[in-house]
Write an enzyme that holds these catalytic residues in place. Sequence first.
Site, PDB file in Angstrom:
ATOM      1  N   GLY A   1       3.389   1.945  -2.002  1.00 28.07           N
ATOM      2  CA  GLY A   1       4.087   2.153  -3.269  1.00 28.07           C
ATOM      3  C   GLY A   1       3.408   3.135  -4.201  1.00 28.07           C
ATOM      4  O   GLY A   1       2.387   3.753  -3.870  1.00 28.07           O
TER       5      GLY A   1
ATOM      6  N   ARG B   1      14.925  -8.961 -16.733  1.00 27.47           N
ATOM      7  CA  ARG B   1      13.526  -9.341 -16.528  1.00 27.47           C
ATOM      8  C   ARG B   1      13.427 -10.561 -15.619  1.00 27.47           C
ATOM      9  O   ARG B   1      12.490 -10.702 -14.849  1.00 27.47           O
ATOM     10  CB  ARG B   1      12.867  -9.658 -17.882  1.00 27.47           C
ATOM     11  CG  ARG B   1      12.373  -8.414 -18.550  1.00 27.47           C
ATOM     12  CD  ARG B   1      11.571  -8.688 -19.796  1.00 27.47           C
ATOM     13  NE  ARG B   1      11.463  -7.457 -20.555  1.00 27.47           N
ATOM     14  CZ  ARG B   1      10.587  -6.493 -20.310  1.00 27.47           C
ATOM     15  NH1 ARG B   1       9.717  -6.634 -19.339  1.00 27.47           N
ATOM     16  NH2 ARG B   1      10.572  -5.397 -21.027  1.00 27.47           N
TER      17      ARG B   1
ATOM     18  N   ILE C   1       1.731   2.562  -6.900  1.00 28.35           N
ATOM     19  CA  ILE C   1       0.347   2.171  -7.197  1.00 28.35           C
ATOM     20  C   ILE C   1      -0.451   2.123  -5.891  1.00 28.35           C
ATOM     21  O   ILE C   1      -1.580   2.604  -5.812  1.00 28.35           O
ATOM     22  CB  ILE C   1       0.294   0.780  -7.876  1.00 28.35           C
ATOM     23  CG1 ILE C   1       0.984   0.826  -9.235  1.00 28.35           C
ATOM     24  CG2 ILE C   1      -1.148   0.301  -8.026  1.00 28.35           C
ATOM     25  CD1 ILE C   1       1.248  -0.536  -9.851  1.00 28.35           C
TER      26      ILE C   1
ATOM     27  N   ASN D   1       9.559 -10.444  -7.663  1.00 31.36           N
ATOM     28  CA  ASN D   1       8.104 -10.265  -7.534  1.00 31.36           C
ATOM     29  C   ASN D   1       7.380 -11.588  -7.331  1.00 31.36           C
ATOM     30  O   ASN D   1       6.382 -11.654  -6.606  1.00 31.36           O
ATOM     31  CB  ASN D   1       7.542  -9.525  -8.747  1.00 31.36           C
ATOM     32  CG  ASN D   1       7.818  -8.033  -8.656  1.00 31.36           C
ATOM     33  OD1 ASN D   1       8.420  -7.575  -7.698  1.00 31.36           O
ATOM     34  ND2 ASN D   1       7.378  -7.281  -9.645  1.00 31.36           N
TER      35      ASN D   1
ATOM     36  N   ILE E   1      -2.148  -7.429  -9.011  1.00 30.66           N
ATOM     37  CA  ILE E   1      -1.669  -6.369  -9.902  1.00 30.66           C
ATOM     38  C   ILE E   1      -0.172  -6.547 -10.181  1.00 30.66           C
ATOM     39  O   ILE E   1       0.313  -6.210 -11.263  1.00 30.66           O
ATOM     40  CB  ILE E   1      -1.940  -4.978  -9.257  1.00 30.66           C
ATOM     41  CG1 ILE E   1      -3.450  -4.688  -9.244  1.00 30.66           C
ATOM     42  CG2 ILE E   1      -1.182  -3.876  -9.987  1.00 30.66           C
ATOM     43  CD1 ILE E   1      -3.845  -3.395  -8.527  1.00 30.66           C
TER      44      ILE E   1
ATOM     45  N   ALA F   1       0.802  -1.235   0.000  1.00 29.31           N
ATOM     46  CA  ALA F   1       0.000   0.000   0.000  1.00 29.31           C
ATOM     47  C   ALA F   1       0.829   1.277   0.000  1.00 29.31           C
ATOM     48  O   ALA F   1       0.289   2.358  -0.221  1.00 29.31           O
ATOM     49  CB  ALA F   1      -0.933  -0.006   1.209  1.00 29.31           C
TER      50      ALA F   1
ATOM     51  N   ASP G   1      -5.495  -2.364 -19.448  1.00 21.47           N
ATOM     52  CA  ASP G   1      -5.494  -2.573 -20.907  1.00 21.47           C
ATOM     53  C   ASP G   1      -6.841  -2.150 -21.502  1.00 21.47           C
ATOM     54  O   ASP G   1      -6.903  -1.585 -22.600  1.00 21.47           O
ATOM     55  CB  ASP G   1      -5.198  -4.047 -21.220  1.00 21.47           C
ATOM     56  CG  ASP G   1      -3.933  -4.514 -20.520  1.00 21.47           C
ATOM     57  OD1 ASP G   1      -2.975  -3.728 -20.468  1.00 21.47           O
ATOM     58  OD2 ASP G   1      -3.922  -5.646 -19.993  1.00 21.47           O
TER      59      ASP G   1
ATOM     60  N   HIS H   1      -1.395  -9.853 -20.042  1.00 18.40           N
ATOM     61  CA  HIS H   1      -1.237  -8.475 -19.562  1.00 18.40           C
ATOM     62  C   HIS H   1       0.172  -7.930 -19.836  1.00 18.40           C
ATOM     63  O   HIS H   1       0.686  -7.128 -19.072  1.00 18.40           O
ATOM     64  CB  HIS H   1      -1.579  -8.433 -18.063  1.00 18.40           C
ATOM     65  CG  HIS H   1      -1.500  -7.067 -17.454  1.00 18.40           C
ATOM     66  ND1 HIS H   1      -2.241  -5.996 -17.918  1.00 18.40           N
ATOM     67  CD2 HIS H   1      -0.755  -6.585 -16.425  1.00 18.40           C
ATOM     68  CE1 HIS H   1      -1.952  -4.920 -17.192  1.00 18.40           C
ATOM     69  NE2 HIS H   1      -1.052  -5.257 -16.289  1.00 18.40           N
TER      70      HIS H   1
END
Length: 338
Positions: free
Chosen positions: A11, A99, A13, A106, A129, A9, A162, A190
Amino acid sequence: MVKAVVLGASGGIGQPLSLLCKISTLIDELSLFDVVNTPGVAADLSHISSKAKIDGYVAEKGDFKGEKEGTEQAKKAALTGADVVIIPAGVPRKPGMTRDDLFNINAGIVRDLVVACSKYCPNASILVISNPVNSTVPIAAEVLKKAGVFNPKKLFGVTTLDVVRAETFVQDISGERNTDKVVIPVVGGHSGATIVPLFSQAKPSINIPADKLDALVNRVQFGGDEVVKAKDGAGSATLSMAYAGFRFAESIIKAMKGEKGIVEPTFVYLPGVAGGEEIAKATGVDFFSVPVELGPEGVEKAINILPSANDYEKKLIDEAIKGLKTNITSGVEFVTKA
Ligand code: APR
């Protein structure tokens, strides 16, 4: 009473997403969790006199791996009683990171947070997300399966950005500005070429000049890069992602409260939802974003609009499936081969 939780919470986003949840009229209780700064974010938001009661829970100081008892207690307090859990926790890609590095970090973050969900709110809807969504949702599914609490109707990869981009960019061509007026289904995954906007299925129908179609599709698929470039090293989409995540969360909550006829594209485990099996068979993948009808218990049914796609879009779907297969396998194996 609806309790929503944001994990990650503090961050880029997480903060605007928490703000939107705080001012939502649909949420009664809001819990924030992060490894840093959540008491501050919660205190700040608590000065807004909106309906939701807000609490911030933070990991034990310096416990970035989530191994300490204080961190576990904070997760427990945040998640207990949750109806909806939204997860934007993670790290954005930093200079020098591959990547694969990003995926590994993550993936571990999402895995550990979903383990906590499986223990403290096994019946909650989980909205992922954290990127790469094409892999983090399969990770979440495997974790929930292992814990014996996987309900495919309540696990969602948030692909709403998107849809938002498709709806907005089409208006950049037409020159009109009213996002409520056009609904464009976006299917697939996504990231990049796995994202397939189905402009032929827009409601009401729209007419895109043939010489503009390739560029429009490309802009939806790689719209995130516009933001990364404009932010010049400072990160990726945060505000539009927070808006999209909130829009999707509100749809879930409205359906939970009994509102009928809500349909949203989202990345789901097809074999576990009504109508999904035939899409899984047709595509050869188990996870795919399709429009789903939402109800009080999550997905009521997946809607197979793929046969209605035109030939141009069918080619894009085939391309998307190729990329998705690899992404899904990486996610599943991250848990099963650990
Ligand atoms: N538990 C909870 N929160 C965590 C954890 C964890 N184990 N690890 C990291 N976080 C928090 C960070 O402390 C930070 O506050 O997640 C937040 C992530 O915020 P940012 O670094 O600002 O990243 P943001 O731009 O918000 O993107 C987050 O969403 O779209 C995806 O690709 C993006 O995966 C990335 C994620």
